[in-house]
Write an enzyme that holds these catalytic residues in place. Structure first.
Site, mmCIF file in Angstrom:
data_model
loop_
_atom_site.group_PDB
_atom_site.id
_atom_site.type_symbol
_atom_site.label_atom_id
_atom_site.label_comp_id
_atom_site.label_asym_id
_atom_site.label_seq_id
_atom_site.Cartn_x
_atom_site.Cartn_y
_atom_site.Cartn_z
ATOM 1 N N LYS A 76 39.319 33.626 48.899
ATOM 2 C CA LYS A 76 39.307 33.594 47.323
ATOM 3 C C LYS A 76 38.092 33.798 46.797
ATOM 4 O O LYS A 76 37.113 33.253 47.628
ATOM 5 C CB LYS A 76 39.565 32.040 46.834
ATOM 6 C CG LYS A 76 39.887 31.805 45.380
ATOM 7 C CD LYS A 76 40.308 30.428 45.031
ATOM 8 C CE LYS A 76 40.383 30.200 43.646
ATOM 9 N NZ LYS A 76 40.906 29.031 43.329
ATOM 10 N N SER A 151 44.648 28.742 39.850
ATOM 11 C CA SER A 151 43.798 29.654 39.838
ATOM 12 C C SER A 151 43.798 30.598 40.970
ATOM 13 O O SER A 151 43.364 31.647 41.082
ATOM 14 C CB SER A 151 42.538 29.208 39.397
ATOM 15 O OG SER A 151 42.175 28.509 40.568
ATOM 16 N N SER A 175 45.813 24.355 41.855
ATOM 17 C CA SER A 175 45.452 25.864 42.120
ATOM 18 C C SER A 175 45.786 26.258 43.721
ATOM 19 O O SER A 175 45.694 27.594 43.713
ATOM 20 C CB SER A 175 43.838 26.303 41.954
ATOM 21 O OG SER A 175 43.804 26.370 40.367
HETATM 22 N N1 GLN Z 1 45.538 24.577 35.919
HETATM 23 C C1 GLN Z 1 44.279 24.067 36.143
HETATM 24 C C2 GLN Z 1 43.246 24.336 35.215
HETATM 25 O O1 GLN Z 1 43.369 25.023 34.427
HETATM 26 C C3 GLN Z 1 43.901 23.556 37.713
HETATM 27 C C4 GLN Z 1 43.033 24.696 38.219
HETATM 28 C C5 GLN Z 1 42.447 24.571 39.470
HETATM 29 O O2 GLN Z 1 43.232 23.766 40.246
HETATM 30 N N2 GLN Z 1 41.657 25.158 39.921
HETATM 31 O O3 GLN Z 1 42.073 23.697 35.174
#
Ligand code: GLN
Length: 483
Positions: A76, A151, A175
Protein backbone atom coordinates in the site's frame (compact mmCIF):
# COMPACT_ATOMS: atom_id res chain seq x y z
CA UNK A 1 0.75 -20.38 -10.61
CA UNK A 2 -1.27 -17.16 -10.72
CA UNK A 3 -3.90 -18.50 -8.29
CA UNK A 4 -1.31 -19.86 -5.88
CA UNK A 5 -1.28 -18.89 -2.22
CA UNK A 6 1.82 -17.65 -0.39
CA UNK A 7 2.14 -21.09 1.13
CA UNK A 8 2.09 -22.73 -2.30
CA UNK A 9 4.49 -20.17 -3.80
CA UNK A 10 6.85 -20.69 -0.88
CA UNK A 11 6.83 -24.46 -1.57
CA UNK A 12 7.34 -23.99 -5.33
CA UNK A 13 10.29 -21.67 -4.72
CA UNK A 14 11.81 -24.08 -2.20
CA UNK A 15 11.41 -26.97 -4.68
CA UNK A 16 13.06 -24.77 -7.33
CA UNK A 17 10.16 -25.43 -9.71
CA UNK A 18 10.05 -21.67 -10.27
CA UNK A 19 12.51 -18.87 -9.58
CA UNK A 20 11.66 -15.60 -7.92
CA UNK A 21 12.55 -13.72 -11.12
CA UNK A 22 10.14 -15.92 -13.13
CA UNK A 23 7.42 -15.44 -10.56
CA UNK A 24 7.87 -11.66 -10.47
CA UNK A 25 7.77 -11.67 -14.29
CA UNK A 26 4.43 -13.50 -14.30
CA UNK A 27 2.82 -10.99 -11.97
CA UNK A 28 4.36 -8.01 -13.77
CA UNK A 29 2.93 -9.30 -17.07
CA UNK A 30 -0.48 -9.64 -15.49
CA UNK A 31 -0.25 -6.15 -14.02
CA UNK A 32 0.69 -4.75 -17.43
CA UNK A 33 -2.36 -6.45 -18.95
CA UNK A 34 -4.97 -5.76 -16.27
CA UNK A 35 -3.94 -2.71 -14.29
CA UNK A 36 -5.00 -0.18 -16.96
CA UNK A 37 -8.61 -1.28 -16.33
CA UNK A 38 -8.34 -1.80 -12.56
CA UNK A 39 -6.03 1.06 -11.51
CA UNK A 40 -4.93 -0.96 -8.49
CA UNK A 41 -1.31 0.24 -8.61
CA UNK A 42 0.09 3.75 -8.43
CA UNK A 43 3.69 2.73 -9.08
CA UNK A 44 5.08 -0.31 -10.87
CA UNK A 45 8.82 -0.44 -11.47
CA UNK A 46 9.81 -3.67 -13.20
CA UNK A 47 13.51 -2.88 -12.91
CA UNK A 48 13.39 -2.53 -9.13
CA UNK A 49 11.11 -5.53 -8.72
CA UNK A 50 13.28 -7.81 -10.84
CA UNK A 51 16.42 -6.65 -9.00
CA UNK A 52 14.77 -7.59 -5.68
CA UNK A 53 13.71 -10.92 -7.17
CA UNK A 54 17.25 -11.61 -8.43
CA UNK A 55 18.59 -10.85 -4.95
CA UNK A 56 16.07 -13.30 -3.50
CA UNK A 57 17.16 -15.99 -5.97
CA UNK A 58 20.79 -15.33 -5.04
CA UNK A 59 19.97 -15.63 -1.33
CA UNK A 60 18.26 -18.94 -2.03
CA UNK A 61 21.22 -20.20 -4.05
CA UNK A 62 23.45 -19.28 -1.10
CA UNK A 63 21.25 -21.31 1.24
CA UNK A 64 19.91 -18.22 3.00
CA UNK A 65 16.25 -18.38 2.01
CA UNK A 66 13.48 -18.10 4.59
CA UNK A 67 9.89 -19.22 4.19
CA UNK A 68 8.78 -16.17 2.19
CA UNK A 69 12.02 -15.34 0.38
CA UNK A 70 11.28 -14.50 -3.25
CA UNK A 71 7.49 -14.27 -2.83
CA UNK A 72 5.94 -11.17 -4.47
CA UNK A 73 4.13 -8.64 -2.30
CA UNK A 74 2.08 -5.55 -3.17
CA UNK A 75 2.63 -2.61 -0.84
CA UNK A 76 0.00 0.00 0.00
CA UNK A 77 1.36 3.39 -1.01
CA UNK A 78 1.26 4.53 2.64
CA UNK A 79 4.41 2.68 3.78
CA UNK A 80 7.65 4.62 3.35
CA UNK A 81 9.95 2.49 1.25
CA UNK A 82 13.39 3.77 0.40
CA UNK A 83 13.73 4.68 -3.26
CA UNK A 84 10.02 4.23 -4.05
CA UNK A 85 7.52 7.01 -4.51
CA UNK A 86 5.35 7.06 -1.38
CA UNK A 87 2.38 9.24 -2.38
CA UNK A 88 -0.28 8.06 0.10
CA UNK A 89 -2.74 8.65 -2.73
CA UNK A 90 -2.17 12.41 -2.57
CA UNK A 91 -0.98 15.12 -4.91
CA UNK A 92 0.73 16.48 -1.81
CA UNK A 93 3.22 13.59 -1.87
CA UNK A 94 3.24 12.94 -5.62
CA UNK A 95 6.88 14.05 -5.71
CA UNK A 96 7.95 12.26 -2.52
CA UNK A 97 10.51 9.47 -2.82
CA UNK A 98 10.86 7.93 0.63
CA UNK A 99 14.40 8.28 1.99
CA UNK A 100 13.95 5.45 4.51
CA UNK A 101 12.01 2.23 5.15
CA UNK A 102 9.01 1.86 7.46
CA UNK A 103 9.54 -0.78 10.14
CA UNK A 104 7.15 -3.10 8.32
CA UNK A 105 9.14 -2.62 5.12
CA UNK A 106 12.38 -3.41 6.93
CA UNK A 107 10.72 -6.61 8.13
CA UNK A 108 9.41 -7.76 4.77
CA UNK A 109 12.70 -6.86 3.06
CA UNK A 110 14.64 -8.84 5.66
CA UNK A 111 12.32 -11.80 5.00
CA UNK A 112 13.17 -11.54 1.28
CA UNK A 113 9.70 -10.65 -0.02
CA UNK A 114 9.78 -8.93 -3.41
CA UNK A 115 7.90 -5.64 -3.93
CA UNK A 116 5.67 -6.11 -6.97
CA UNK A 117 4.39 -2.53 -6.88
CA UNK A 118 2.77 0.16 -4.78
CA UNK A 119 -0.99 0.05 -4.51
CA UNK A 120 -3.59 2.75 -4.98
CA UNK A 121 -5.54 4.02 -1.98
CA UNK A 122 -7.82 6.79 -0.77
CA UNK A 123 -5.86 9.99 -0.18
CA UNK A 124 -4.17 9.74 3.24
CA UNK A 125 -6.32 6.61 3.82
CA UNK A 126 -9.48 8.69 4.17
CA UNK A 127 -12.34 6.92 2.50
CA UNK A 128 -14.41 3.77 2.16
CA UNK A 129 -14.59 3.46 -1.62
CA UNK A 130 -11.17 4.31 -3.04
CA UNK A 131 -12.68 7.19 -4.95
CA UNK A 132 -10.62 9.78 -3.05
CA UNK A 133 -7.28 8.96 -4.68
CA UNK A 134 -5.40 11.65 -6.59
CA UNK A 135 -4.61 8.82 -9.03
CA UNK A 136 -8.25 8.01 -9.75
CA UNK A 137 -10.72 5.42 -8.52
CA UNK A 138 -9.79 1.74 -8.22
CA UNK A 139 -12.22 -0.70 -9.89
CA UNK A 140 -13.50 -3.84 -8.21
CA UNK A 141 -12.16 -6.85 -10.20
CA UNK A 142 -15.48 -8.69 -9.68
CA UNK A 143 -17.44 -5.90 -11.34
CA UNK A 144 -15.73 -2.87 -12.84
CA UNK A 145 -18.77 -0.71 -12.01
CA UNK A 146 -18.31 -1.39 -8.30
CA UNK A 147 -16.02 0.22 -5.73
CA UNK A 148 -13.34 -2.12 -4.31
CA UNK A 149 -13.77 -0.61 -0.83
CA UNK A 150 -11.28 1.66 0.86
CA UNK A 151 -8.91 2.83 1.83
CA UNK A 152 -6.76 -0.22 0.97
CA UNK A 153 -8.78 -0.78 -2.20
CA UNK A 154 -5.75 -1.08 -4.46
CA UNK A 155 -4.26 -3.79 -2.25
CA UNK A 156 -7.56 -5.71 -2.12
CA UNK A 157 -8.17 -5.40 -5.86
CA UNK A 158 -4.58 -6.49 -6.61
CA UNK A 159 -4.93 -9.69 -4.57
CA UNK A 160 -8.43 -10.46 -5.88
CA UNK A 161 -7.32 -9.96 -9.50
CA UNK A 162 -4.20 -12.08 -8.88
CA UNK A 163 -1.89 -9.18 -9.64
CA UNK A 164 -0.12 -10.12 -6.40
CA UNK A 165 -0.48 -13.11 -4.05
CA UNK A 166 -0.63 -10.83 -0.99
CA UNK A 167 -0.52 -7.19 -0.01
CA UNK A 168 0.12 -4.84 2.88
CA UNK A 169 -2.78 -2.71 4.09
CA UNK A 170 -3.61 -0.35 6.91
CA UNK A 171 -6.82 -0.06 8.91
CA UNK A 172 -7.83 3.08 10.81
CA UNK A 173 -11.58 2.47 10.73
CA UNK A 174 -11.96 -0.60 8.51
CA UNK A 175 -9.56 -0.06 5.63
CA UNK A 176 -8.23 -3.63 5.61
CA UNK A 177 -11.45 -5.45 6.47
CA UNK A 178 -13.94 -3.58 4.28
CA UNK A 179 -11.98 -3.76 0.99
CA UNK A 180 -11.10 -7.39 1.79
CA UNK A 181 -14.83 -8.07 2.16
CA UNK A 182 -15.77 -6.23 -1.04
CA UNK A 183 -13.06 -7.98 -3.09
CA UNK A 184 -13.47 -11.51 -1.69
CA UNK A 185 -10.09 -11.85 0.04
CA UNK A 186 -8.88 -12.32 3.63
CA UNK A 187 -7.42 -9.50 5.72
CA UNK A 188 -6.60 -8.93 9.36
CA UNK A 189 -6.21 -5.74 11.36
CA UNK A 190 -4.13 -6.69 14.41
CA UNK A 191 -4.49 -5.44 17.98
CA UNK A 192 -3.33 -1.81 18.17
CA UNK A 193 0.40 -1.77 18.87
CA UNK A 194 1.26 -5.18 17.41
CA UNK A 195 2.55 -3.76 14.11
CA UNK A 196 4.80 -0.69 14.26
CA UNK A 197 3.49 2.54 12.74
CA UNK A 198 7.02 3.83 12.17
CA UNK A 199 7.26 4.98 8.57
CA UNK A 200 3.55 4.47 7.91
CA UNK A 201 2.17 7.85 6.79
CA UNK A 202 0.05 8.96 9.75
CA UNK A 203 -3.71 9.50 9.46
CA UNK A 204 -5.13 9.06 12.99
CA UNK A 205 -2.30 7.80 15.15
CA UNK A 206 -4.39 6.28 17.96
CA UNK A 207 -6.32 4.17 15.42
CA UNK A 208 -3.90 3.37 12.54
CA UNK A 209 -2.66 -0.19 12.31
CA UNK A 210 -0.96 -2.10 9.49
CA UNK A 211 -1.88 -5.64 8.56
CA UNK A 212 -1.77 -8.35 5.88
CA UNK A 213 -4.21 -9.00 3.02
CA UNK A 214 -4.10 -12.30 1.12
CA UNK A 215 -6.25 -15.10 -0.25
CA UNK A 216 -6.25 -17.21 2.90
CA UNK A 217 -6.09 -16.91 6.67
CA UNK A 218 -3.00 -19.11 6.64
CA UNK A 219 -1.23 -16.66 4.33
CA UNK A 220 -2.29 -13.76 6.56
CA UNK A 221 -0.78 -15.60 9.54
CA UNK A 222 2.50 -16.13 7.67
CA UNK A 223 2.67 -12.49 6.66
CA UNK A 224 1.72 -11.26 10.11
CA UNK A 225 4.62 -13.31 11.52
CA UNK A 226 6.85 -11.14 9.34
CA UNK A 227 5.14 -7.79 10.02
CA UNK A 228 4.60 -7.91 13.78
CA UNK A 229 7.17 -7.05 16.39
CA UNK A 230 8.39 -4.42 18.82
CA UNK A 231 9.90 -1.24 17.43
CA UNK A 232 11.25 1.42 19.77
CA UNK A 233 10.66 4.15 17.17
CA UNK A 234 6.87 3.86 17.57
CA UNK A 235 5.96 4.92 21.12
CA UNK A 236 2.81 2.79 21.03
CA UNK A 237 4.55 -0.35 19.76
CA UNK A 238 4.08 -3.14 22.28
CA UNK A 239 6.98 -5.04 23.75
CA UNK A 240 5.67 -8.59 23.86
CA UNK A 241 7.17 -12.02 23.27
CA UNK A 242 7.31 -13.02 19.60
CA UNK A 243 4.28 -15.03 18.53
CA UNK A 244 3.81 -17.61 15.81
CA UNK A 245 0.42 -16.65 14.38
CA UNK A 246 0.10 -20.02 12.62
CA UNK A 247 0.29 -21.98 15.87
CA UNK A 248 -3.45 -22.44 16.39
CA UNK A 249 -4.55 -22.79 12.75
CA UNK A 250 -5.33 -26.49 13.00
CA UNK A 251 -7.06 -26.44 16.38
CA UNK A 252 -10.58 -27.82 16.55
CA UNK A 253 -13.43 -25.34 17.00
CA UNK A 254 -15.35 -27.68 19.28
CA UNK A 255 -16.69 -25.68 22.20
CA UNK A 256 -15.71 -22.32 20.69
CA UNK A 257 -18.06 -19.64 21.99
CA UNK A 258 -19.13 -17.31 19.23
CA UNK A 259 -20.89 -14.05 20.11
CA UNK A 260 -23.40 -12.45 17.77
CA UNK A 261 -24.00 -8.80 18.70
CA UNK A 262 -27.70 -8.10 18.32
CA UNK A 263 -26.95 -4.53 17.19
CA UNK A 264 -25.07 -5.88 14.14
CA UNK A 265 -28.15 -7.67 12.83
CA UNK A 266 -30.64 -4.85 13.19
CA UNK A 267 -32.16 -2.48 10.62
CA UNK A 268 -29.71 -1.30 7.99
CA UNK A 269 -28.21 -4.69 7.24
CA UNK A 270 -28.96 -5.78 3.68
CA UNK A 271 -30.69 -9.11 3.05
CA UNK A 272 -27.68 -10.31 1.02
CA UNK A 273 -25.21 -9.71 3.84
CA UNK A 274 -27.56 -11.13 6.50
CA UNK A 275 -27.99 -14.32 4.45
CA UNK A 276 -24.23 -14.76 3.94
CA UNK A 277 -23.35 -14.10 7.59
CA UNK A 278 -26.11 -16.46 8.81
CA UNK A 279 -24.82 -19.21 6.53
CA UNK A 280 -21.25 -18.70 7.78
CA UNK A 281 -22.41 -18.93 11.39
CA UNK A 282 -24.25 -22.15 10.54
CA UNK A 283 -21.05 -23.54 9.01
CA UNK A 284 -19.09 -22.74 12.17
CA UNK A 285 -21.78 -24.39 14.28
CA UNK A 286 -21.23 -27.58 12.26
CA UNK A 287 -17.56 -27.32 13.25
CA UNK A 288 -18.55 -27.32 16.91
CA UNK A 289 -18.99 -23.65 17.71
CA UNK A 290 -21.65 -22.58 20.20
CA UNK A 291 -23.52 -19.36 19.54
CA UNK A 292 -24.42 -16.82 22.22
CA UNK A 293 -26.15 -13.49 21.77
CA UNK A 294 -24.13 -10.52 23.00
CA UNK A 295 -24.82 -6.81 23.05
CA UNK A 296 -22.68 -3.87 21.96
CA UNK A 297 -25.13 -1.13 22.90
CA UNK A 298 -22.96 1.81 21.85
CA UNK A 299 -22.39 0.60 18.29
CA UNK A 300 -24.28 3.50 16.69
CA UNK A 301 -22.15 6.01 18.55
CA UNK A 302 -19.02 4.66 16.89
CA UNK A 303 -19.75 6.74 13.79
CA UNK A 304 -19.93 10.18 15.44
CA UNK A 305 -17.10 9.29 17.85
CA UNK A 306 -14.80 8.08 15.07
CA UNK A 307 -15.63 10.96 12.75
CA UNK A 308 -14.63 13.38 15.52
CA UNK A 309 -11.50 11.61 16.79
CA UNK A 310 -10.03 10.57 13.43
CA UNK A 311 -10.33 14.05 11.84
CA UNK A 312 -8.98 15.64 15.06
CA UNK A 313 -5.86 13.51 14.89
CA UNK A 314 -5.62 13.94 11.13
CA UNK A 315 -5.79 17.72 11.38
CA UNK A 316 -2.78 17.61 13.68
CA UNK A 317 -0.84 14.96 11.70
CA UNK A 318 -1.40 16.67 8.36
CA UNK A 319 -0.14 20.03 9.60
CA UNK A 320 3.34 18.79 8.62
CA UNK A 321 2.49 19.25 4.93
CA UNK A 322 3.34 22.91 4.64
CA UNK A 323 5.25 23.05 1.37
CA UNK A 324 8.50 23.77 3.22
CA UNK A 325 10.29 20.50 3.88
CA UNK A 326 8.88 18.01 1.40
CA UNK A 327 5.78 17.42 -0.65
CA UNK A 328 3.96 19.80 -2.92
CA UNK A 329 4.88 23.49 -2.94
CA UNK A 330 2.84 26.06 -4.85
CA UNK A 331 4.72 27.51 -7.81
CA UNK A 332 3.68 31.08 -7.07
CA UNK A 333 3.06 32.85 -3.77
CA UNK A 334 3.39 36.28 -2.17
CA UNK A 335 4.90 35.46 1.22
CA UNK A 336 5.37 32.56 3.62
CA UNK A 337 1.77 32.43 4.82
CA UNK A 338 0.56 32.53 1.24
CA UNK A 339 2.95 29.71 0.34
CA UNK A 340 1.53 27.52 3.14
CA UNK A 341 -2.03 28.27 2.11
CA UNK A 342 -1.57 27.76 -1.61
CA UNK A 343 0.54 24.62 -1.18
CA UNK A 344 -2.10 23.03 1.04
CA UNK A 345 -5.01 24.27 -1.07
CA UNK A 346 -3.44 22.74 -4.18
CA UNK A 347 -1.98 19.60 -2.60
CA UNK A 348 -4.97 18.22 -0.68
CA UNK A 349 -8.17 16.81 -2.16
CA UNK A 350 -11.64 17.72 -0.95
CA UNK A 351 -12.18 14.85 1.54
CA UNK A 352 -8.84 15.55 3.20
CA UNK A 353 -9.72 19.24 3.45
CA UNK A 354 -13.10 18.36 4.93
CA UNK A 355 -11.43 16.24 7.63
CA UNK A 356 -8.86 18.95 8.43
CA UNK A 357 -11.67 21.49 8.82
CA UNK A 358 -13.76 19.19 11.02
CA UNK A 359 -10.72 18.16 13.05
CA UNK A 360 -9.57 21.70 13.65
CA UNK A 361 -13.10 22.71 14.63
CA UNK A 362 -13.63 19.94 17.20
CA UNK A 363 -10.27 20.69 18.79
CA UNK A 364 -10.80 24.43 18.94
CA UNK A 365 -11.29 26.32 22.19
CA UNK A 366 -14.97 26.33 23.06
CA UNK A 367 -15.81 23.16 21.13
CA UNK A 368 -13.19 20.79 22.50
CA UNK A 369 -15.32 19.68 25.48
CA UNK A 370 -18.50 19.37 23.46
CA UNK A 371 -17.01 17.26 20.66
CA UNK A 372 -13.51 15.91 21.18
CA UNK A 373 -13.74 15.17 24.89
CA UNK A 374 -17.25 13.74 24.50
CA UNK A 375 -16.02 11.49 21.68
CA UNK A 376 -13.18 10.22 23.87
CA UNK A 377 -15.70 9.32 26.58
CA UNK A 378 -17.82 7.46 24.04
CA UNK A 379 -14.68 5.67 22.91
CA UNK A 380 -14.25 4.30 26.42
CA UNK A 381 -17.89 3.16 26.52
CA UNK A 382 -17.38 1.29 23.26
CA UNK A 383 -14.28 -0.46 24.62
CA UNK A 384 -16.26 -1.38 27.76
CA UNK A 385 -19.03 -2.89 25.60
CA UNK A 386 -16.50 -5.28 24.07
CA UNK A 387 -14.99 -6.07 27.47
CA UNK A 388 -18.39 -7.25 28.70
CA UNK A 389 -19.12 -9.15 25.49
CA UNK A 390 -15.83 -11.05 25.68
CA UNK A 391 -16.79 -12.29 29.14
CA UNK A 392 -19.41 -14.39 27.30
CA UNK A 393 -17.58 -15.49 24.15
CA UNK A 394 -14.20 -16.18 22.51
CA UNK A 395 -14.81 -14.34 19.25
CA UNK A 396 -17.51 -12.05 17.90
CA UNK A 397 -18.92 -12.59 14.42
CA UNK A 398 -20.83 -10.20 12.25
CA UNK A 399 -20.99 -8.35 8.96
CA UNK A 400 -18.11 -6.18 7.74
CA UNK A 401 -20.29 -3.71 5.86
CA UNK A 402 -24.07 -3.26 5.58
CA UNK A 403 -24.10 -4.11 1.86
CA UNK A 404 -21.89 -5.68 -0.77
CA UNK A 405 -19.81 -3.19 -2.78
CA UNK A 406 -21.88 -0.27 -4.07
CA UNK A 407 -21.40 1.39 -7.44
CA UNK A 408 -18.64 3.86 -8.18
CA UNK A 409 -20.15 7.31 -7.80
CA UNK A 410 -23.14 6.08 -5.77
CA UNK A 411 -22.13 7.73 -2.49
CA UNK A 412 -19.29 10.01 -3.49
CA UNK A 413 -21.37 13.18 -3.27
CA UNK A 414 -22.72 12.41 0.18
CA UNK A 415 -19.94 12.12 2.79
CA UNK A 416 -22.32 11.28 5.65
CA UNK A 417 -23.89 8.43 3.67
CA UNK A 418 -20.34 7.15 3.04
CA UNK A 419 -19.43 7.42 6.74
CA UNK A 420 -22.54 5.45 7.74
CA UNK A 421 -21.32 2.46 5.74
CA UNK A 422 -18.45 2.10 8.27
CA UNK A 423 -20.84 1.18 11.11
CA UNK A 424 -19.51 -2.38 11.72
CA UNK A 425 -15.79 -1.68 11.47
CA UNK A 426 -15.11 1.55 13.37
CA UNK A 427 -15.70 0.23 16.93
CA UNK A 428 -12.87 -2.27 16.60
CA UNK A 429 -10.36 0.52 15.96
CA UNK A 430 -11.81 2.73 18.69
CA UNK A 431 -11.36 -0.14 21.15
CA UNK A 432 -7.92 -1.14 19.76
CA UNK A 433 -9.11 -4.71 19.13
CA UNK A 434 -8.11 -7.08 16.32
CA UNK A 435 -10.61 -7.73 13.52
CA UNK A 436 -10.60 -9.61 10.27
CA UNK A 437 -12.65 -10.26 7.16
CA UNK A 438 -13.02 -13.70 5.59
CA UNK A 439 -14.73 -14.39 2.23
CA UNK A 440 -18.12 -15.93 3.00
CA UNK A 441 -20.30 -15.67 -0.10
CA UNK A 442 -21.75 -13.41 -2.75
CA UNK A 443 -24.62 -10.97 -3.14
CA UNK A 444 -27.33 -11.76 -5.69
CA UNK A 445 -25.50 -9.45 -8.10
CA UNK A 446 -22.29 -11.50 -7.83
CA UNK A 447 -20.30 -9.15 -5.61
CA UNK A 448 -18.34 -10.76 -2.74
CA UNK A 449 -19.30 -10.52 0.93
CA UNK A 450 -17.02 -11.09 3.90
CA UNK A 451 -17.65 -12.34 7.43
CA UNK A 452 -16.12 -10.22 10.18
CA UNK A 453 -14.35 -11.94 13.07
CA UNK A 454 -13.55 -9.72 16.04
CA UNK A 455 -11.25 -11.00 18.77
CA UNK A 456 -10.20 -9.91 22.21
CA UNK A 457 -6.83 -8.17 22.59
CA UNK A 458 -3.96 -10.31 21.27
CA UNK A 459 -6.23 -13.12 20.11
CA UNK A 460 -5.05 -12.97 16.48
CA UNK A 461 -3.97 -16.63 16.56
CA UNK A 462 -7.45 -17.68 17.72
CA UNK A 463 -9.18 -15.56 15.04
CA UNK A 464 -6.91 -16.98 12.35
CA UNK A 465 -7.76 -20.45 13.68
CA UNK A 466 -11.49 -19.77 13.25
CA UNK A 467 -10.90 -18.35 9.77
CA UNK A 468 -8.63 -21.20 8.71
CA UNK A 469 -11.06 -23.88 9.89
CA UNK A 470 -13.86 -22.07 8.04
CA UNK A 471 -11.67 -22.08 4.92
CA UNK A 472 -11.11 -25.83 5.24
CA UNK A 473 -14.84 -26.45 4.70
CA UNK A 474 -15.68 -23.58 2.31
CA UNK A 475 -14.14 -22.39 -0.94
CA UNK A 476 -15.26 -18.76 -1.13
CA UNK A 477 -11.64 -17.66 -0.65
CA UNK A 478 -10.58 -19.81 -3.62
CA UNK A 479 -12.92 -18.14 -6.09
CA UNK A 480 -11.44 -15.57 -8.42
CA UNK A 481 -13.08 -13.01 -10.71
CA UNK A 482 -13.15 -13.74 -14.44
CA UNK A 483 -10.72 -11.24 -15.96
N1 GLN B 1 -13.57 4.63 6.01
C1 GLN B 1 -12.89 5.14 7.16
C2 GLN B 1 -12.49 6.58 6.91
O1 GLN B 1 -12.82 7.09 5.89
C3 GLN B 1 -11.70 4.29 7.53
C4 GLN B 1 -10.51 4.51 6.70
C5 GLN B 1 -9.32 3.71 7.17
O2 GLN B 1 -9.46 2.71 7.87
N2 GLN B 1 -8.14 4.17 6.81
O3 GLN B 1 -11.88 7.21 7.71
Amino acid sequence: MINATLKELSAALAAKSVSSVELAGQYLDRIAALNPALNAFITVDAGKTLAEAAAADAARAAGQAGLLTGVPLAVKDIFCQQGWKTSCGSKMLDNFIAPYDAHVIERVRAAGLVTIGRTNMDEFAMGSANENSYYGAVKNPWDLAAIPGGSSGGSAAAVAARLAPAALGTDTGGSIRQPASHCGITGIKPTYGVVSRYGMVAFASSLDQGGPMAQTAEDCALLLNTMAGFDGRDSTSLERPTEDYTRELNNSLAGLKVGLPKEYFAAGLSADVARVVDAAVAELKKLGAEVVEVSLPNTELSIPAYYVIAPAEASSNLSRYDGVRYGHRAAQYKDLADMYEKSRAEGFGSEVKRRILVGTYVLSHGYYDAYYLKAQKVRRLIADDFKRAFEQCDVILGPVAPTAAFNIGEKSNDPVEMYLSDIYTLSVNLAGLPGMSVPAGFAANGRPIGLQIIGNYFSEAKMLNVAHQFQQVTDWHRQAPAL
